[in-house]
Design an enzyme around this catalytic site. Sequence first.
Site, PDB file in Angstrom:
ATOM      1  N   CYS A 104     103.069 -16.655  45.737  1.00  0.00           N
ATOM      2  CA  CYS A 104     103.447 -17.878  46.451  1.00  0.00           C
ATOM      3  C   CYS A 104     104.236 -18.835  45.548  1.00  0.00           C
ATOM      4  CB  CYS A 104     102.165 -18.545  46.961  1.00  0.00           C
ATOM      5  SG  CYS A 104     102.368 -20.219  47.562  1.00  0.00           S
ATOM      6  N   CYS A 144     102.821 -22.390  45.375  1.00  0.00           N
ATOM      7  CA  CYS A 144     101.590 -22.406  44.561  1.00  0.00           C
ATOM      8  C   CYS A 144     101.940 -22.567  43.083  1.00  0.00           C
ATOM      9  CB  CYS A 144     100.794 -21.113  44.755  1.00  0.00           C
ATOM     10  SG  CYS A 144     100.184 -20.857  46.428  1.00  0.00           S
TER      11      CYS A 144
END
Length: 148
Positions: A65, A68
Site C-alpha cells: 500500500c 501506508c
Amino acid sequence: MSGEIVVCPHCGRRNRVPAAAPGVPRCGNCHQPLPWIADATDATFAAVAEQSALPVVVDLWAAWCGPCRMVTPALEQVARDLAGKLKLVKVDVDAAPMLSRRFDVKAVPTLLIMHDGKVLARKSGAAPAPALRQWAETTLAGIRSSTG
C-alpha cells in the site's frame, strides 16, 4: 519480545523498549518518556496493544500500500511528539487476518485509537503529521476528561 532500540530524543542515549510492558518506557539516562512504537500480530496484539497502560494508535497497514508507506513517517513523528502519552502499534493486515476481520478493515491504512481495549476513534486513509497529531490529541483529551 526482546524490544527495539530507541534513541532518546532528549539525551541521545540508546534504550531497549519492549513491545509489551507495564507503565511507560523512559530513558535509562535522563528518565524522559521514550517514543513507543511496536509491531503486533494476531498472536501478540492483546499483550502489545490491549493491555497497554497508554492509549494506543493502531496502524492497520499493508506492505503493498503506497499511502501506508506515506503515512508511516507521519505516525512515527506523532509517536515521538507525544512520547509518554500514547503508543503506536503497527499491524500488517496481510500477516494478521484475524485482526483485519475483527476491526472490519475495508481500506488501508486504517487507524484506530484504543484505550483499555476499546476503540475510541477510527480514521481511514493517509494524512499529514499535523492532522494526525490533532486527531490523536483530541481523542486523548476526551480520555483525560472522562477519567479525570
